[in-house]
Design a protein around this motif. Structure first.
Motif, PDB file in Angstrom:
ATOM      1  N   VAL D 170       0.979  -1.408   0.136  1.00  0.00           N
ATOM      2  CA  VAL D 170       0.099   0.005  -0.071  1.00  0.00           C
ATOM      3  C   VAL D 170       0.428   1.205  -0.036  1.00  0.00           C
ATOM      4  O   VAL D 170       0.939   2.197  -0.843  1.00  0.00           O
ATOM      5  N   ALA D 174       1.123   3.840  -2.769  1.00  0.00           N
ATOM      6  CA  ALA D 174       0.728   5.616  -2.380  1.00  0.00           C
ATOM      7  C   ALA D 174       1.489   6.389  -2.349  1.00  0.00           C
ATOM      8  O   ALA D 174       1.682   7.539  -2.677  1.00  0.00           O
ATOM      9  N   ILE D 182      -1.727   8.454   2.576  1.00  0.00           N
ATOM     10  CA  ILE D 182      -1.937   7.235   2.254  1.00  0.00           C
ATOM     11  C   ILE D 182      -3.306   7.159   1.482  1.00  0.00           C
ATOM     12  O   ILE D 182      -4.084   6.713   0.516  1.00  0.00           O
ATOM     13  N   VAL D 183      -4.649   7.569   2.592  1.00  0.00           N
ATOM     14  CA  VAL D 183      -6.325   8.118   1.955  1.00  0.00           C
ATOM     15  C   VAL D 183      -5.761   8.989   0.953  1.00  0.00           C
ATOM     16  O   VAL D 183      -6.669   9.133   0.214  1.00  0.00           O
ATOM     17  N   GLN D 186      -5.137   7.555  -3.083  1.00  0.00           N
ATOM     18  CA  GLN D 186      -5.937   6.681  -3.239  1.00  0.00           C
ATOM     19  C   GLN D 186      -7.686   6.800  -3.896  1.00  0.00           C
ATOM     20  O   GLN D 186      -7.458   8.082  -4.106  1.00  0.00           O
ATOM     21  N   ASP D 187      -7.623   6.219  -5.158  1.00  0.00           N
ATOM     22  CA  ASP D 187      -8.203   6.315  -5.885  1.00  0.00           C
ATOM     23  C   ASP D 187      -9.639   5.441  -6.223  1.00  0.00           C
ATOM     24  O   ASP D 187      -9.219   4.508  -6.127  1.00  0.00           O
ATOM     25  N   TRP D 188     -10.252   5.979  -6.634  1.00  0.00           N
ATOM     26  CA  TRP D 188     -11.720   5.329  -7.051  1.00  0.00           C
ATOM     27  C   TRP D 188     -11.559   4.002  -7.764  1.00  0.00           C
ATOM     28  O   TRP D 188     -11.043   4.621  -8.652  1.00  0.00           O
ATOM     29  N   PHE D 190     -11.495   2.020  -4.721  1.00  0.00           N
ATOM     30  CA  PHE D 190     -10.316   1.949  -3.950  1.00  0.00           C
ATOM     31  C   PHE D 190      -9.814   0.645  -3.989  1.00  0.00           C
ATOM     32  O   PHE D 190      -8.319   0.504  -4.048  1.00  0.00           O
ATOM     33  N   TRP D 193      -8.317  -1.256  -7.273  1.00  0.00           N
ATOM     34  CA  TRP D 193      -7.717  -0.275  -8.481  1.00  0.00           C
ATOM     35  C   TRP D 193      -6.168  -0.002  -7.890  1.00  0.00           C
ATOM     36  O   TRP D 193      -6.027   0.571  -6.574  1.00  0.00           O
ATOM     37  N   GLY D 198      -4.837  -4.009  -4.406  1.00  0.00           N
ATOM     38  CA  GLY D 198      -5.032  -3.393  -3.571  1.00  0.00           C
ATOM     39  C   GLY D 198      -6.349  -5.015  -3.076  1.00  0.00           C
ATOM     40  O   GLY D 198      -5.985  -4.749  -1.902  1.00  0.00           O
ATOM     41  N   PHE D 263      -6.996   0.588   2.716  1.00  0.00           N
ATOM     42  CA  PHE D 263      -7.621  -0.489   1.493  1.00  0.00           C
ATOM     43  C   PHE D 263      -9.039   0.223   1.142  1.00  0.00           C
ATOM     44  O   PHE D 263      -9.049   0.603  -0.524  1.00  0.00           O
ATOM     45  N   GLY D 265      -9.793   3.957   1.733  1.00  0.00           N
ATOM     46  CA  GLY D 265     -10.208   4.907   1.182  1.00  0.00           C
ATOM     47  C   GLY D 265     -10.471   5.675   2.378  1.00  0.00           C
ATOM     48  O   GLY D 265     -11.284   6.950   2.392  1.00  0.00           O
TER      49      GLY D 265
END
Lengths: 188, 382, 186, 343
Positions: D170, D174, D182-183, D186-188, D190, D193, D198, D263, D265
């Motif tokens: 992770v 990131a 890290i948050v 992240q992309d949709w 979550f 991808w 992930g 993980f 989001g």
């Protein structure tokens, strides 16, 4: 102001480390000694934090406290760890050991003072090294020592496996397989 | 392959300069959640492997064989239902049959059919209980509640007829205490049909579970030779591929009239024992269905003398208890009390094979094996 | 299937006679089960033969027990009183046969050879008999108490061992049968 | 007012203290609620109702009543126990779990301290309770407790690695060790991808955390049918609660928080749709947290227990090589994946 806080805390942690380090060598029980070692290591981690070397601090906790001491306790409890005051861990080389320890302390202290005298430690977060700095240092200027240490560890790991693997231990599964074989023969 | 290290081997290894290890003696019990009562296993463990395991029994010994010498037969029928408290009705049967044989009492057909109904319902109760406890011992608590849901329905039906939930006291030499009440038939039929319908859930929960298989397949294998030499019987023996079932081999009551199978395992491991147990539930439910459908009318108590006094003679009568072969060796000298009554309980013989099966298994397997030996402490200690 | 051939009890008596001859005493059929007597010396031999003889194959060990016949028939019939008797019950799953082997023992000093090497299940049964009747099984691997505490005195299975509360302290309260009750009870 | 705070010299320390007090109150309350959820979820999965009386409505006060009962219970210390070690073991178990909460971002700004090496901190701190369990097991002078402690240590050593390695994946993706970072990175969608990495990391993390928390199917260290309650066999009253029950639920919530952060989001809306951003991040975080806690609670009554050697095999032959491979895949992805695939 911040520096004063840091200095005060440094002495607190230093006392913790000293007391528990003495505890490690004077404890009458190996488990107690190992637990004192935990206190020593955590105290050292706290001092790293005081100097904003967070990466080293948490690496210390993760590797030494979380893995090595746990492994050590595991080994001690599996083999011989009697509860209560038990066993005599002193021997006649006590005096010699004290001399060696004092000498090591003297040499280290002298080397450290000699080379770092007058260097100012960072007192705020901005000046501190970040994990990015650590990473860059390891994988650029110190990449050879880093890789050498990895190879050494790998060799140690292989050696440990070779020592541990004497002969196949009997498990229920192998016994059951033998029994089944026998039962099958009898059925036929 | 090296042998399992006995304490002597370890001492020798240390003397020869090996690693100074020690075997640890672990007392499993007398109070331990996995032993279903006051049962103690004196285990010598080497790491997590059992080098030796010696069962210590007798904590619950109540001396039934002596007690019955001072009681008359009506009291004994009720007393023996306390031996294996999970299958009280089954315990009472062979004794009644022994008396009927000695006294030459004719049991009316309705009583025989009703006995079969009760026996098999009691067997389902017993088997569901072990289904529940075996799951709980392997860490799955949910099956317990599923099994108890079904048990409750059957138990209510049994209660409506006998008034008891565990110790029914419904058996009499020569028949039954009284006829079943109105509504019992429908209730019993409904409850056993529900068991058949819901067995899929059980299969999904445990029998088909991958972790469950990992824990039980090839664990604690009991060979056919061990079954015979130790006199192991019941679902445990059948799990090892021994097809003996008293109901089939020497049919008593009216068992020869019913169409049912005897589930048999192959490998004698914990999984096969458990599989046999679960499938016996279906077969028992089928027998109950058939017995209820063919239930004849008539009296439920034969011509029994007012004083039950067996004539001089000796007889061994056995029946298929839920846990195995339960037999009574009744020696009568013509008194109102038995001269000697040897009670051959299934659990005693079944458990005596444990030291051989447990040798060399893991501590965790020990729990699985103990659970798959389906024993009741009262049945071992009597 | 375990059942191979059902053998009638009478046929089994013949087979038993032909293989064991004089090693067993009287053989009779009681309620469909064979009933034989043998001496304590012959016990091991008889057991091994019963187990291994193809025509009999009494492989399944059912139980081992004992009877103390010293009060059989009550005080009224002293002619029936006997001694201690060991009973071994075996079952033959292949031929659906049962057999009781009776071994008369000396009540004062009961000794017998252990059969736990032949039928391993006899191990615990012999320990139980040692507790209950004081029988010494020679050659038993671990003849220690199984039910009774080690310091227990006496052997409860023997007729000379009376249940204290029933025999001495109060009269037996439960033996009232309907006829006795009508007549005023005991 | 803001000027006053800015002029106040110890601002940072004061805020930290206030945040700490908040954490210290939120965690026990959360643990109580988690205990109640445990009762109820398990009960309903097992055709039961669970507690129904205490407090009136569906027994909401049951865990509170349990807590009071445990506080009032006698604190029994075995005579042969190593008393100081025995007494402090629950604290060593519980305090690190509390410390885990310090870096979980409940909202973009709702975090006690956003450390530069936040992820590393989490892993380091979460490895400390094992020492407490070893202390508890050894000092009880009870063989079952010792076996439990040893099992738990062996399990921790085996499962620390997969957790660390999946978290490292992770962090690689990131590009930071900071939890907030890290948050934000992240992309949709979550979990899925970059393609599957992930998700696999999440599965490894989930299995590892179940083992680390001693939940079924990896609950051998406290297997009640085998070794009673393992290291806690001799504990009673408050020490039992803090060492075992409270620690378990607090641990579960903390790990749910970590999973959400790494993980799922964290505090961000589940789909990138503009109107959804109106809902505050804390609500999203809590929603995802509930889902995760439920997942942990769901696993618990579903599976039987594995055997210790099977668990070790699973860790060393399955999860660890798997997570190492995953790191390779993630590295390759970072180096060679075309730019348009990233967003």
């Amino acid at each position: 102001m911040e520096a004063a806080w840091q200095e005060g805390l440094f002495f607190v942690f230093a006392t913790v480390i000293t007391v528990s380090a003495i505890g490690v060598v004077t404890a009458r029980n190996v488990i107690h000694a190992a637990l004192f070692l935990v206190a020593t290591l955590i105290g050292a981690a706290c001092i790293y934090i005081l100097m904003f070397a967070e990466f080293v601090a948490w690496a210390q906790v993760l590797v030494y406290v979380g893995a090595i001491v746990v492994l050590m306790l595991f080994g001690l409890m599996l083999t011989r760890a009697p509860i209560g005051k038990y066993g005599e861990y002193d021997n006649d080389q006590k005096g010699l050991a004290a001399i060696v320890a004092a000498a090591v302390f003297g040499v280290t202290a002298w080397v450290l003072i000699d080379s770092f005298e007058g260097v100012e430690l960072p007192t705020d977060r901005v000046a501190a090294t970040t994990s990015k700095d650590v990473g860059e240092a390891i994988f650029s200027s110190y990449v050879l020592p880093f890789e050498l240490v990895s190879v050494l560890l790998l060799a140690a790991l292989v050696g440990a496996v070779v020592i541990a693997r004497r002969d196949e231990r009997v498990t229920s599964r192998t016994i059951d397989a033998a029994r089944r074989e026998k039962a099958r023969e009898e059925d036929v | 392959m090296t042998q399992i290290r006995t304490p002597e081997d370890v001492a020798r290894e240390v003397a020869e300069g090996g690693l100074a290890t020690q075997q640890m003696i672990l007392n499993v019990g007398p109070q331990h959640p996995a032993t279903h009562g006051v049962f103690r296993l004196l285990a010598t463990i080497d790491g997590e492997i059992l080098a030796e395991a010696e069962p210590v029994i007798g904590y619950m010994h109540r001396g039934y064989e002596k007690l019955v010498e001072a009681r008359d037969y009506r009291q004994i029928t009720n007393l023996v239902s306390r031996m294996d408290w999970l299958s009280g009705f089954n315990n009472e049967l062979p004794l009644a049959m022994a008396l009927e044989t000695l006294m030459e009492i004719e049991v009316p057909p309705r009583a025989q059919w009703l006995r079969v109904v009760m026996l098999e319902m009691n067997r389902i109760l017993n088997h569901l209980m072990f289904f529940a406890s075996f799951g709980a011992e392997l860490g799955a608590i949910t099956p317990t509640f599923y099994a108890f849901r079904e048990r409750e329905d059957i138990q209510l039906a049994m209660e409506s007829a006998t008034g008891g939930r565990m110790h029914f006291g419904f058996m009499r030499p020569g028949g039954l205490k009284e006829d079943v009440p109105r509504g019992f038939i429908a209730q019993a039929l409904k409850s056993v049909r529900q068991v058949i319908a819901r067995l899929d859930q059980y299969e999904d929960l445990l029998v088909g579970n991958e972790i469950f298989k990992q824990r039980t397949v090839d664990v604690g294998v009991l060979s056919r030779e061990q079954v015979m030499s130790y006199g192991v019987s019941g679902p445990i023996a059948r799990g090892s591929g021994v097809s003996d079932d008293v109901r089939k081999d020497e049919p008593y009551l009216v068992y020869d009239r019913f169409d049912f199978n005897v589930p048999i395992g192959h490998s004698g491991d914990c999984f096969d024992r458990f599989w046999v147990l679960v499938h016996e539930v279906v077969e028992s439910a089928r027998i109950v269905e058939q017995a209820i459908e063919g239930l004849p009318a008539g009296p439920v108590l034969g011509k029994v003398p007012r004083v039950i006094q067996a004539p001089e003679g000796e007889v061994y009568v056995r029946a298929e208890n839920p846990l195995g072969e339960l037999g009574y060796y009744l020696a009568s000298d013509g008194d109102r009390r038995p001269y000697r009554l040897k009670i051959r309980t299934p659990s005693f013989n079944n458990v005596s094979v444990l030291p051989e099966v447990l040798r060399g298994t893991f501590v965790a397997d020990m729990i699985a094996i103990l659970g798959s030996f389906f024993f009741v402490l009262g049945d071992i200690d009597r | 299937m375990s059942v191979q051939e059902r053998v009638s009890a009478e046929e089994a008596v013949e087979r038993l006679r032909s293989t064991l001859g004089d090693d067993v005493g009287d053989v009779e059929v009681r309620f469909g089960h064979l009933d034989a007597t043998c001496s304590a010396e012959n016990l091991r031999h008889v057991m091994t033969t019963l187990r291994d003889e193809p025509g009999l194959r009494f492989e399944f060990f059912t139980f081992l027990s004992a009877i103390d016949r010293s009060e059989f028939g009550g005080p009224d019939k002293p002619d029936k009183h006997g001694g201690l008797e060991l009973i071994v019950h075996l079952y033959s799953p292949a031929h659906v046969l049962h057999i009781n082997v009776r071994v008369p023992l000396d009540l004062a000093d009961p000794r017998c050879e252990s059969i736990s090497a032949i039928y391993r299940g006899a191990n615990w049964h012999e320990r139980e008999m040692r507790d209950m009747f004081g029988i010494q099984f020679e050659g038993h691997p671990n003849l220690t108490g199984i039910y009774l505490p080690e310091d227990f005195e006496g052997h409860p299975g023997l007729r000379s061992f009376k249940l204290p509360n029933r025999a001495f302290i109060k009269p037996w309260p439960g033996a009232k049968d309907p006829e006795e009750a009508a007549a005023g009870g005991r | 007012m803001p000027e006053f705070i800015q002029n106040f010299e110890l601002t940072a320390w004061w805020i930290l203290a206030i945040k700490l007090i908040v954490v210290l109150t939120v965690v026990p309350v959360g643990a109580l609620a988690g205990g109640y959820a445990l009762h109820k979820v398990m009960a309903h999965l097992q055709h039961r109702l669970g507690p129904m009386y205490a407090g009136g409505f569906h027994g909401w006060a049951q865990t509170l009543a349990d807590g009071i009962k445990f506080v009032l219970k006698e604190d029994i210390i075995p005579e042969k126990a190593d008393k100081p070690v025995f007494k402090y073991a629950p604290a060593i178990i519980f305090i690190p779990i509390l410390l885990l909460y310090l870096v979980i971002p409940v909202d973009r700004r709702l975090i006690v301290q956003d450390l530069d090496v936040g992820l590393f901190y989490l892993l380091a701190v979460s490895s400390i309770p094992a020492i407490g369990i070893l202390m508890a097991g050894w000092s009880s002078a009870n063989k079952y407790a010792l076996i439990g402690a040893l099992r738990s240590a062996a399990q921790l050593i085996a499962y620390e690695l997969p957790i660390v390695l999946s978290a490292a994946t992770v962090a690689m993706l990131a590009g930071t060790l900071s939890v907030v970072g890290i948050v934000e990175a992240q992309d949709w969608p979550f979990l899925f991808w970059p393609p599957g990495i992930g998700l696999i990391a999440f599965i490894i993390f989930f299995a590892g955390s179940v083992a680390e928390m001693n939940l079924p199917p990896f609950d051998m260290p406290v297997a009640e049918s085998e070794i009673i309650t393992g290291a806690f066999t001799e504990y009673s009253g408050m020490r039992f609660i803090f060492g075992y029950f409270f620690a378990e639920t607090a641990h579960m919530i903390a790990f749910s928080g970590l999973a959400v952060t790494f993980f799922l989001g964290g505090y961000r809306p589940i789909v990138p749709w503009e109107p959804l951003t109106v809902i505050p991040g804390i609500v999203w975080f809590m929603l995802k947290l509930f889902v995760m806690v439920f997942l942990y609670l769901w696993v618990r009554p579903t599976f039987p227990r594995l055997r210790e050697d099977q668990l070790q095999k699973f860790a060393w032959k399955g999860l660890i090589p798997g997570s190492l491979g995953l790191i390779l895949v993630a590295g390759a992805w970072i180096l060679y994946a075309p730019e348009w695939l990233w967003h």
